[in-house]
Design a protein around this motif. Structure first.
Motif, PDB file in Angstrom:
ATOM      1  N   ALA A  72       0.765  -1.306   0.063  1.00 40.68           N
ATOM      2  CA  ALA A  72       0.033   0.121   0.004  1.00 40.68           C
ATOM      3  C   ALA A  72       0.870   1.292   0.127  1.00 40.68           C
ATOM      4  CB  ALA A  72      -1.011   0.111   1.215  1.00 40.68           C
ATOM      5  N   GLU A  73       2.071   1.119   0.604  1.00 43.27           N
ATOM      6  CA  GLU A  73       2.827   2.432   0.661  1.00 43.27           C
ATOM      7  C   GLU A  73       3.754   2.386  -0.264  1.00 43.27           C
ATOM      8  OE1 GLU A  73       1.897   4.575   3.124  1.00 43.27           O
ATOM      9  OE2 GLU A  73       0.648   3.466   3.843  1.00 43.27           O
ATOM     10  N   THR A  74       3.948   1.312  -1.175  1.00 45.57           N
ATOM     11  CA  THR A  74       5.141   1.611  -1.913  1.00 45.57           C
ATOM     12  C   THR A  74       4.557   1.774  -3.503  1.00 45.57           C
ATOM     13  OG1 THR A  74       5.309  -0.755  -2.187  1.00 45.57           O
ATOM     14  CG2 THR A  74       6.720   0.161  -0.582  1.00 45.57           C
ATOM     15  N   GLU A  75       3.354   1.784  -3.624  1.00 42.91           N
ATOM     16  CA  GLU A  75       2.554   1.737  -4.845  1.00 42.91           C
ATOM     17  C   GLU A  75       2.912   2.962  -5.792  1.00 42.91           C
ATOM     18  OE1 GLU A  75       1.557   0.426  -7.757  1.00 42.91           O
ATOM     19  OE2 GLU A  75       0.209  -0.819  -6.478  1.00 42.91           O
ATOM     20  N   ALA A  76       3.508   2.957  -7.053  1.00 46.39           N
ATOM     21  CA  ALA A  76       3.749   4.078  -7.504  1.00 46.39           C
ATOM     22  C   ALA A  76       2.579   4.661  -8.236  1.00 46.39           C
ATOM     23  CB  ALA A  76       4.840   3.331  -8.797  1.00 46.39           C
ATOM     24  N   LEU A  77       2.562   5.907  -8.256  1.00 44.54           N
ATOM     25  CA  LEU A  77       1.366   6.704  -8.421  1.00 44.54           C
ATOM     26  C   LEU A  77       1.391   7.176  -9.951  1.00 44.54           C
ATOM     27  CD1 LEU A  77       0.770   9.076  -5.683  1.00 44.54           C
ATOM     28  CD2 LEU A  77      -0.215   6.802  -6.117  1.00 44.54           C
ATOM     29  N   THR A  78       0.394   7.262 -11.010  1.00 47.46           N
ATOM     30  CA  THR A  78       0.631   7.602 -12.397  1.00 47.46           C
ATOM     31  C   THR A  78       0.349   9.461 -12.090  1.00 47.46           C
ATOM     32  OG1 THR A  78      -1.760   7.682 -12.279  1.00 47.46           O
ATOM     33  CG2 THR A  78      -0.475   5.668 -13.505  1.00 47.46           C
ATOM     34  N   GLU A  79       1.022  10.042 -13.068  1.00 46.02           N
ATOM     35  CA  GLU A  79       0.935  11.516 -13.068  1.00 46.02           C
ATOM     36  C   GLU A  79      -0.411  12.080 -13.217  1.00 46.02           C
ATOM     37  OE1 GLU A  79       3.592  13.208 -15.705  1.00 46.02           O
ATOM     38  OE2 GLU A  79       5.603  12.475 -14.657  1.00 46.02           O
ATOM     39  N   LYS A  80      -1.031  11.208 -14.043  1.00 49.04           N
ATOM     40  CA  LYS A  80      -2.631  11.644 -14.366  1.00 49.04           C
ATOM     41  C   LYS A  80      -3.464  10.500 -14.505  1.00 49.04           C
ATOM     42  CE  LYS A  80      -1.967  12.972 -19.268  1.00 49.04           C
ATOM     43  NZ  LYS A  80      -2.001  13.845 -20.111  1.00 49.04           N
ATOM     44  N   PRO A  81      -4.858  10.626 -14.451  1.00 48.14           N
ATOM     45  CA  PRO A  81      -5.517   9.433 -14.636  1.00 48.14           C
ATOM     46  C   PRO A  81      -5.681   9.060 -16.065  1.00 48.14           C
ATOM     47  CG  PRO A  81      -6.800  10.995 -13.034  1.00 48.14           C
ATOM     48  CD  PRO A  81      -5.437  11.637 -13.628  1.00 48.14           C
ATOM     49  N   THR A  82      -5.532   7.790 -16.432  1.00 47.31           N
ATOM     50  CA  THR A  82      -5.606   7.112 -17.876  1.00 47.31           C
ATOM     51  C   THR A  82      -6.935   6.565 -18.032  1.00 47.31           C
ATOM     52  OG1 THR A  82      -4.672   4.893 -17.027  1.00 47.31           O
ATOM     53  CG2 THR A  82      -3.113   6.610 -17.690  1.00 47.31           C
ATOM     54  N   ILE A  83      -7.807   6.536 -17.234  1.00 43.20           N
ATOM     55  CA  ILE A  83      -9.128   5.830 -17.473  1.00 43.20           C
ATOM     56  C   ILE A  83     -10.167   7.109 -16.883  1.00 43.20           C
ATOM     57  CG2 ILE A  83     -10.794   4.232 -16.953  1.00 43.20           C
ATOM     58  CD1 ILE A  83      -8.293   2.454 -16.353  1.00 43.20           C
ATOM     59  N   ASP A  84     -10.736   7.746 -18.014  1.00 41.27           N
ATOM     60  CA  ASP A  84     -11.760   8.730 -17.667  1.00 41.27           C
ATOM     61  C   ASP A  84     -13.057   8.396 -17.277  1.00 41.27           C
ATOM     62  OD1 ASP A  84     -12.434  11.356 -17.271  1.00 41.27           O
ATOM     63  OD2 ASP A  84     -13.284  11.641 -19.346  1.00 41.27           O
ATOM     64  N   HIS A  85     -12.881   7.407 -16.170  1.00 42.44           N
ATOM     65  CA  HIS A  85     -14.208   6.903 -15.584  1.00 42.44           C
ATOM     66  C   HIS A  85     -14.142   6.794 -14.013  1.00 42.44           C
ATOM     67  CE1 HIS A  85     -16.095   5.825 -19.087  1.00 42.44           C
ATOM     68  NE2 HIS A  85     -15.194   4.708 -19.408  1.00 42.44           N
ATOM     69  N   THR A  86     -15.092   6.991 -13.485  1.00 38.66           N
ATOM     70  CA  THR A  86     -15.231   6.751 -11.904  1.00 38.66           C
ATOM     71  C   THR A  86     -15.389   5.428 -11.715  1.00 38.66           C
ATOM     72  OG1 THR A  86     -15.761   9.093 -11.382  1.00 38.66           O
ATOM     73  CG2 THR A  86     -16.312   7.362  -9.894  1.00 38.66           C
ATOM     74  N   LEU A  87     -14.875   4.560 -10.628  1.00 36.88           N
ATOM     75  CA  LEU A  87     -15.029   3.148 -10.302  1.00 36.88           C
ATOM     76  C   LEU A  87     -15.648   3.194  -9.191  1.00 36.88           C
ATOM     77  CD1 LEU A  87     -14.419   0.266 -10.858  1.00 36.88           C
ATOM     78  CD2 LEU A  87     -12.319   0.408  -9.836  1.00 36.88           C
ATOM     79  N   ILE A  88     -16.801   2.452  -8.684  1.00 36.86           N
ATOM     80  CA  ILE A  88     -17.108   2.341  -7.609  1.00 36.86           C
ATOM     81  C   ILE A  88     -16.944   0.818  -7.085  1.00 36.86           C
ATOM     82  CG2 ILE A  88     -19.564   2.343  -6.281  1.00 36.86           C
ATOM     83  CD1 ILE A  88     -18.561   4.961  -7.222  1.00 36.86           C
ATOM     84  N   ILE A  89     -16.598   0.731  -5.925  1.00 41.26           N
ATOM     85  CA  ILE A  89     -16.453  -0.605  -5.386  1.00 41.26           C
ATOM     86  C   ILE A  89     -17.766  -0.970  -4.575  1.00 41.26           C
ATOM     87  CG2 ILE A  89     -15.118  -2.056  -3.709  1.00 41.26           C
ATOM     88  CD1 ILE A  89     -13.453  -0.912  -5.898  1.00 41.26           C
TER      89      ILE A  89
END
Length: 214
Positions: free
Chosen positions: A44-61
């Motif tokens: 959880a603490e080591t996950e690399a972040l992308t600079e900006k979203p690549t999927i223009d959708h909202t995901l609901i769990i």
């Protein structure tokens, strides 16, 4: 004429309740304390972040189903391939289905591939819906070496049309170092981390393909 109780009898009458109470306190103190454990994502603490979203959708769990036996704070183990039981003095701080959904939501949000990621209780509408079902989470003591087993079924849905995008069952096993609840939890955390690694990649890949097909 009534006989007066002897001094010894009177002392016995006074001390007996104290002795009984003391035995009760000793029995309570001698019982092992329950150990409480947390299901964690080690990446959880080591996950690399992308600079900006690549999927223009909202995901609901969304909905999290579970085998009723595992929808409990009690830590489960297997005596055989068909028999299950609970540890008497080991428990989860949070029910595994809810905790696992939280960990998956946090990892997907941290990766920043989606416009947003939220739980279905947040009151946010999204284009994609991820439903989860926890089938198994237990310490398998019936095999050698012993294993931590975790099985989760995931279903990705178009939230607007309710059409199925993809579904997959994720299975992870991790070796347990020694036959103890604490070691089982360590292995279950390793299994959960590996499962979340696989699931997040799968969700992102399927979501990208779905968005391109429209």
């Amino acid at each position: 004429m009534n006989a007066t109780p002897s001094l010894a009898a009177r002392l016995t009458a006074l001390l007996l309740p104290l002795a009984v109470a003391g035995c009760g306190a000793l029995n309570i103190a001698s019982q092992p304390a329950v150990s409480w454990f947390t299901l964690d994502d080690k990446h959880a603490e080591t996950e690399a972040l992308t600079e900006k979203p690549t999927i223009d959708h909202t995901l609901i769990i969304g909905q999290v189903d579970a085998n009723p036996f595992y929808d409990s704070t009690q830590l489960a183990y297997a005596r055989s391939d068909r028999a299950r039981a609970y540890y008497q003095y080991a428990a989860w701080t949070e029910r595994p289905p809810k905790r696992l959904a939280t960990l998956i939501e946090r990892r997907l949000a941290a990766r920043n591939h989606f416009r947003a990621v939220a739980n279905n209780t947040a009151g946010i509408r999204g284009e994609l819906l991820l439903n989860l079902a926890l089938d198994e989470i237990y310490h398998d003591t019936s095999v050698e070496p012993q294993l931590a087993r975790l099985v989760v079924h995931a279903t990705l849905i178009d939230a607007r049309s309710r059409a199925l995008i993809a579904r997959k069952t994720f299975t992870e096993n991790a070796p347990v170092a020694d036959p103890a609840a604490a070691s089982a939890v360590t292995a279950l955390n390793e299994a959960a981390t590996a499962l979340i690694d696989d699931m997040t990649g799968w969700v992102e890949t399927q979501s990208k393909q779905a968005s391109k097909s429209k």
